[in-house]
Design a protein around this motif. Structure first.
Motif, PDB file in Angstrom:
ATOM      1  N   ALA A  94       0.862  -1.185   0.000  1.00  0.00           N
ATOM      2  CA  ALA A  94       0.000   0.000   0.000  1.00  0.00           C
ATOM      3  C   ALA A  94       0.896   1.232   0.000  1.00  0.00           C
ATOM      4  CB  ALA A  94      -0.917  -0.001   1.219  1.00  0.00           C
ATOM      5  N   ASP A  95       0.444   2.276  -0.694  1.00  0.00           N
ATOM      6  CA  ASP A  95       1.217   3.519  -0.731  1.00  0.00           C
ATOM      7  C   ASP A  95       1.232   4.202   0.630  1.00  0.00           C
ATOM      8  OD1 ASP A  95       1.738   3.155  -3.438  1.00  0.00           O
ATOM      9  OD2 ASP A  95      -0.060   4.254  -4.062  1.00  0.00           O
ATOM     10  N   ASP A  96       0.159   4.054   1.357  1.00  0.00           N
ATOM     11  CA  ASP A  96       0.066   4.648   2.690  1.00  0.00           C
ATOM     12  C   ASP A  96       0.875   3.797   3.669  1.00  0.00           C
ATOM     13  OD1 ASP A  96      -0.577   5.753   5.107  1.00  0.00           O
ATOM     14  OD2 ASP A  96      -2.724   5.329   4.996  1.00  0.00           O
ATOM     15  N   PRO A  97       1.923   4.339   4.281  1.00  0.00           N
ATOM     16  CA  PRO A  97       2.752   3.542   5.201  1.00  0.00           C
ATOM     17  C   PRO A  97       1.963   2.941   6.356  1.00  0.00           C
ATOM     18  CG  PRO A  97       3.858   5.589   4.642  1.00  0.00           C
ATOM     19  CD  PRO A  97       2.464   5.700   4.110  1.00  0.00           C
ATOM     20  N   ALA A  98       1.002   3.681   6.885  1.00  0.00           N
ATOM     21  CA  ALA A  98       0.217   3.162   8.005  1.00  0.00           C
ATOM     22  C   ALA A  98      -0.627   1.969   7.564  1.00  0.00           C
ATOM     23  CB  ALA A  98      -0.673   4.264   8.573  1.00  0.00           C
ATOM     24  N   GLY A 130       0.980   5.280  15.067  1.00  0.00           N
ATOM     25  CA  GLY A 130      -0.248   4.576  15.369  1.00  0.00           C
ATOM     26  C   GLY A 130      -0.145   3.343  16.223  1.00  0.00           C
ATOM     27  N   ARG A 131       0.717   3.302  17.206  1.00  0.00           N
ATOM     28  CA  ARG A 131       0.813   2.069  18.003  1.00  0.00           C
ATOM     29  C   ARG A 131       0.603   2.360  19.487  1.00  0.00           C
ATOM     30  NH1 ARG A 131       5.296  -1.525  20.362  1.00  0.00           N
ATOM     31  NH2 ARG A 131       6.540   0.360  20.363  1.00  0.00           N
ATOM     32  N   ARG A 132      -0.157   1.499  20.138  1.00  0.00           N
ATOM     33  CA  ARG A 132      -0.331   1.606  21.587  1.00  0.00           C
ATOM     34  C   ARG A 132       0.868   0.971  22.307  1.00  0.00           C
ATOM     35  NH1 ARG A 132      -5.548   2.473  23.618  1.00  0.00           N
ATOM     36  NH2 ARG A 132      -7.197   2.510  22.042  1.00  0.00           N
ATOM     37  N   PRO A 133       1.167   1.418  23.522  1.00  0.00           N
ATOM     38  CA  PRO A 133       2.223   0.758  24.300  1.00  0.00           C
ATOM     39  C   PRO A 133       1.841  -0.692  24.597  1.00  0.00           C
ATOM     40  CG  PRO A 133       1.652   2.920  25.234  1.00  0.00           C
ATOM     41  CD  PRO A 133       0.627   2.616  24.186  1.00  0.00           C
ATOM     42  N   ALA A 134       2.868  -1.560  24.633  1.00  0.00           N
ATOM     43  CA  ALA A 134       2.692  -2.984  24.958  1.00  0.00           C
ATOM     44  C   ALA A 134       1.786  -3.710  23.985  1.00  0.00           C
ATOM     45  CB  ALA A 134       2.164  -3.148  26.386  1.00  0.00           C
ATOM     46  N   ALA A 135       1.644  -3.171  22.775  1.00  0.00           N
ATOM     47  CA  ALA A 135       0.765  -3.809  21.792  1.00  0.00           C
ATOM     48  C   ALA A 135       1.322  -5.144  21.327  1.00  0.00           C
ATOM     49  CB  ALA A 135       0.555  -2.875  20.597  1.00  0.00           C
ATOM     50  N   ALA A 158      -4.234  -2.078  18.162  1.00  0.00           N
ATOM     51  CA  ALA A 158      -2.842  -1.627  18.142  1.00  0.00           C
ATOM     52  C   ALA A 158      -2.725  -0.160  17.835  1.00  0.00           C
ATOM     53  CB  ALA A 158      -2.056  -2.426  17.084  1.00  0.00           C
ATOM     54  N   ARG A 159      -3.733   0.405  17.207  1.00  0.00           N
ATOM     55  CA  ARG A 159      -3.699   1.833  16.865  1.00  0.00           C
ATOM     56  C   ARG A 159      -3.876   2.683  18.105  1.00  0.00           C
ATOM     57  NH1 ARG A 159      -8.108   0.690  13.244  1.00  0.00           N
ATOM     58  NH2 ARG A 159      -7.381  -0.088  11.215  1.00  0.00           N
ATOM     59  N   THR A 160      -3.265   3.853  18.082  1.00  0.00           N
ATOM     60  CA  THR A 160      -3.498   4.824  19.153  1.00  0.00           C
ATOM     61  C   THR A 160      -4.885   5.433  18.953  1.00  0.00           C
ATOM     62  OG1 THR A 160      -2.409   6.521  17.809  1.00  0.00           O
ATOM     63  CG2 THR A 160      -1.084   5.413  19.467  1.00  0.00           C
ATOM     64  N   ASP A 183       4.274   1.967  14.618  1.00  0.00           N
ATOM     65  CA  ASP A 183       4.597   3.048  15.541  1.00  0.00           C
ATOM     66  C   ASP A 183       5.234   4.226  14.806  1.00  0.00           C
ATOM     67  OD1 ASP A 183       4.732   4.258  18.046  1.00  0.00           O
ATOM     68  OD2 ASP A 183       6.754   3.520  18.414  1.00  0.00           O
ATOM     69  N   ARG A 184       6.051   3.919  13.789  1.00  0.00           N
ATOM     70  CA  ARG A 184       6.708   4.986  13.030  1.00  0.00           C
ATOM     71  C   ARG A 184       5.708   5.820  12.241  1.00  0.00           C
ATOM     72  NH1 ARG A 184      10.737   0.928  12.659  1.00  0.00           N
ATOM     73  NH2 ARG A 184       9.941   0.118  10.675  1.00  0.00           N
TER      74      ARG A 184
END
Length: 211
Positions: free
Chosen positions: A87-91, A160-165, A208-210, A156-157
């Motif tokens: 996908a072009d979108d990194p997220a 969009g990542r939660r801690p301890a995911a 996993a997303r914030t 995360d980069r």
């Protein structure tokens, strides 16, 4: 991995690997409970005494099978991720990779239940087996978890990542795998099972997303 039947010759000097292949076959057929050094020796066509020259006992053999099964699990995850379109979108690309790795994890468990169970067995000696005098080596990092962790780091980069995911994602796919193999979900039809897997993976990615 090709099976080894009793009495089949092995290459000179390669008995250890022949025993490992036989033990992996045993785990594939019936899980870690089937992995017994004497049975592996019988399949290769050698005496138990010869087998004990290469392994101190069942515990060491089972730990070797466990390591092999973990490699196979990680390879299945990587193959699943390689099939996922980019996908072009990194997220979005990071989310797709995470879902594909989880899909490969559960898929391996369903397709190879014996090996999957061996991948997480305790590796204890058989009842009555004398304790081994050599200390057990430290537990190596599990590649399957590393893949999930790296995928979440990529997410995360993108912010969009939660801690301890990582631990949460692993817990979700591991728990689902066990429910499909040994719990009430084992009775699901293939279609219903796929629906449950995809719903769980969607929850893993969403969780996993914030916020």
């Amino acid at each position: 991995m090709a099976g080894i039947s009793g009495g089949k010759n092995y290459h000179h000097g390669d008995l250890r690997n022949a025993l490992i292949r036989a033990a992996v076959d045993l785990a594939t057929e019936g899980g870690p409970e089937r992995v017994v050094l004497r049975e592996a020796a019988r399949r290769v066509g050698v005496s138990p005494t010869a087998a004990y020259r290469h392994f101190d006992g069942r515990g060491e053999l089972l730990r070797t099978v466990r390591a092999h099964a973990r490699v196979r699990l990680a390879e299945a995850m990587e193959r699943a991720a390689a099939r996922e379109p980019g996908a072009d979108d990194p997220a979005l690309a990071a989310e797709r990779r995470l879902a594909a790795l989880c899909r490969g994890y559960v898929g391996f468990a369903v397709e190879h239940p014996g090996l999957y169970r061996a991948a997480f067995c305790a590796g204890r000696p058989a009842p009555g087996e004398p304790p081994v005098g050599v200390p057990v080596p430290p537990e190596p990092e599990i590649r399957a978890f590393t893949l999930l962790k790296e995928s979440l780091e990529a997410l995360d980069r993108t912010g969009g990542r939660r801690p301890a995911a990582g631990a949460a994602a692993w817990s979700a796919v591991h728990g689902l795998s066990l429910l499909l193999l040994e719990g009430p979900l084992r009775r699901l039809s293939a279609r219903r099972r796929d629906d449950v897997v995809e719903t769980t993976l969607a929850m893993v990615v969403s969780g996993a997303r914030t916020p």
